[in-house]
Design an enzyme around this catalytic site. Structure first.
Site, PDB file in Angstrom:
ATOM      1  N   ARG A 197       0.787 -11.203   5.501  1.00 18.82           N
ATOM      2  CA  ARG A 197       2.245 -11.389   5.462  1.00 18.82           C
ATOM      3  C   ARG A 197       2.960 -10.986   6.745  1.00 18.82           C
ATOM      4  O   ARG A 197       4.146 -11.260   6.915  1.00 18.82           O
ATOM      5  CB  ARG A 197       2.826 -10.625   4.271  1.00 18.82           C
ATOM      6  CG  ARG A 197       2.313 -11.144   2.935  1.00 18.82           C
ATOM      7  CD  ARG A 197       3.094 -10.542   1.803  1.00 18.82           C
ATOM      8  NE  ARG A 197       2.719 -11.126   0.529  1.00 18.82           N
ATOM      9  CZ  ARG A 197       3.469 -11.101  -0.561  1.00 18.82           C
ATOM     10  NH1 ARG A 197       4.658 -10.508  -0.516  1.00 18.82           N
ATOM     11  NH2 ARG A 197       3.068 -11.638  -1.678  1.00 18.82           N
ATOM     12  N   HIS A 216      -5.878 -14.092   9.749  1.00 19.08           N
ATOM     13  CA  HIS A 216      -4.912 -13.015   9.569  1.00 19.08           C
ATOM     14  C   HIS A 216      -5.343 -11.710  10.237  1.00 19.08           C
ATOM     15  O   HIS A 216      -4.720 -10.673  10.024  1.00 19.08           O
ATOM     16  CB  HIS A 216      -4.656 -12.773   8.080  1.00 19.08           C
ATOM     17  CG  HIS A 216      -4.127 -13.969   7.358  1.00 19.08           C
ATOM     18  ND1 HIS A 216      -2.986 -14.631   7.750  1.00 19.08           N
ATOM     19  CD2 HIS A 216      -4.601 -14.632   6.264  1.00 19.08           C
ATOM     20  CE1 HIS A 216      -2.759 -15.644   6.929  1.00 19.08           C
ATOM     21  NE2 HIS A 216      -3.719 -15.662   6.030  1.00 19.08           N
ATOM     22  N   PRO A 245       0.831  -1.208   0.000  1.00 20.07           N
ATOM     23  CA  PRO A 245       0.000   0.000   0.000  1.00 20.07           C
ATOM     24  C   PRO A 245       0.862   1.252   0.000  1.00 20.07           C
ATOM     25  O   PRO A 245       1.793   1.369   0.796  1.00 20.07           O
ATOM     26  CB  PRO A 245      -0.788  -0.143   1.312  1.00 20.07           C
ATOM     27  CG  PRO A 245      -0.833  -1.612   1.564  1.00 20.07           C
ATOM     28  CD  PRO A 245       0.493  -2.128   1.078  1.00 20.07           C
ATOM     29  N   GLU A 246       0.560   2.169  -0.918  1.00 19.32           N
ATOM     30  CA  GLU A 246       1.333   3.392  -1.014  1.00 19.32           C
ATOM     31  C   GLU A 246       0.540   4.552  -0.415  1.00 19.32           C
ATOM     32  O   GLU A 246      -0.518   4.344   0.173  1.00 19.32           O
ATOM     33  CB  GLU A 246       1.727   3.640  -2.467  1.00 19.32           C
ATOM     34  CG  GLU A 246       2.618   2.509  -2.999  1.00 19.32           C
ATOM     35  CD  GLU A 246       3.239   2.816  -4.354  1.00 19.32           C
ATOM     36  OE1 GLU A 246       3.328   4.001  -4.716  1.00 19.32           O
ATOM     37  OE2 GLU A 246       3.633   1.872  -5.048  1.00 19.32           O
TER      38      GLU A 246
END
Length: 275
Positions: free
Chosen positions: A114, A95, A2-3
């Site tokens: 992740r 998650h 994500p930017e």
């Protein structure tokens, strides 16, 4: 990853739901993220009110009276809002690593397959945190100007794309938006930064601001697992002009978009339109 637009979209999504509310509980299902989550987070936050929500670079900063909660989404993280009565509150995904539960039943949930993200408690001023103190200006701020960028570029012989992606130069211009901005500005990603002219810096700064603003308006990009606080993906991906379009026709000249690896990141450009 994500930017900046994705993080800004997340900020705008969660802020109205948590600002001014008191923390009733903190549930930690996984503390081993990029850095260890403070196992005493519940003791630190319960009873405290959210005083502010803001963003610095790709970090979300939730302010309390005694410190800040610094959140980074890493490669695949996202924050979701659930309101009181939502059945999903009691059925977390494998998650879903952390919940901040508020007094009115609202839940802020951190999801990260992740586990490269971060949830950090810091008892001090945000700008003094080691992760934030050496960052460059925000790209959408007045501090990021053509004069500033030209002065920064003058002393750098590395490729202009690498300079743009350096958080010490300017924060939040990640790989996707660097590719798009350089194409729209007609500047080759390989050109040494010190060879970018002043008038080109004017165009480049204006373009970066426009590209990022447009990405924010469309909810960011559909990047891997990124979703906003409502669970929806962004749509800026549908407007890419070069990123991810290797061997496809250039939208300007019809030539083929090329791809190379520059600084270990995929770099997409048109050799005809970018010099």
């Amino acid at each position: 990853m994500p930017e900046l637009p994705e993080v800004e979209t997340t900020l705008r999504g969660i802020s109205p739901h948590i600002q001014g509310k008191k923390v009733a509980d903190v549930v930690l299902r996984q503390t081993k993220l990029r850095w260890q989550v403070n196992p005493q987070l519940a003791e630190l936050l319960v009873g405290q009110e959210v005083l502010s929500c803001r963003r610095r670079a790709k970090y979300l900063i939730i302010g309390f009276a005694t410190g800040i909660l610094l959140i980074h989404l890493g490669m695949s993280g996202s924050l979701r809002i659930f309101t009181d009565g939502d059945a999903r509150i009691d059925h977390p995904d494998k998650h879903d690593h952390a919940d901040i539960v508020f007094a009115d039943g609202t839940v802020l949930r951190y999801h990260d397959p992740r586990k490269f993200g971060a949830i950090l408690w810091y008892e001090g001023i945000a700008e003094h945190h080691p992760l934030l103190e050496k960052l460059g200006p925000e790209p959408l701020s007045d501090d990021f100007s053509s004069d500033y960028l030209y002065q920064k570029f003058k002393t750098q012989k590395r490729a202009v794309k690498l300079a743009l992606m350096d958080n010490a130069v300017v924060v939040g211009v990640g790989n996707i938006y660097a590719n798009e901005s350089l194409f729209k500005s007609g500047i080759s990603p390989h050109r040494p930064a010190d060879k970018v002219k002043k008038k080109e810096c004017v165009v480049l700064v204006e373009t970066i601001k426009a590209v990022l603003q447009r990405a924010i308006e469309t909810g960011g990009s559909t990047l891997r697992d990124f979703v906003n606080s409502d669970g929806k993906s962004g749509y800026f991906q549908q407007e890419y002009t070069v990123y991810g379009r290797h061997n496809e026709p250039c939208v300007r000249c019809g030539g083929l978009v090329q791809k190379e690896v520059l600084g270990q990141r995929g770099t997409f450009y048109c050799p005809n339109c970018q010099k």
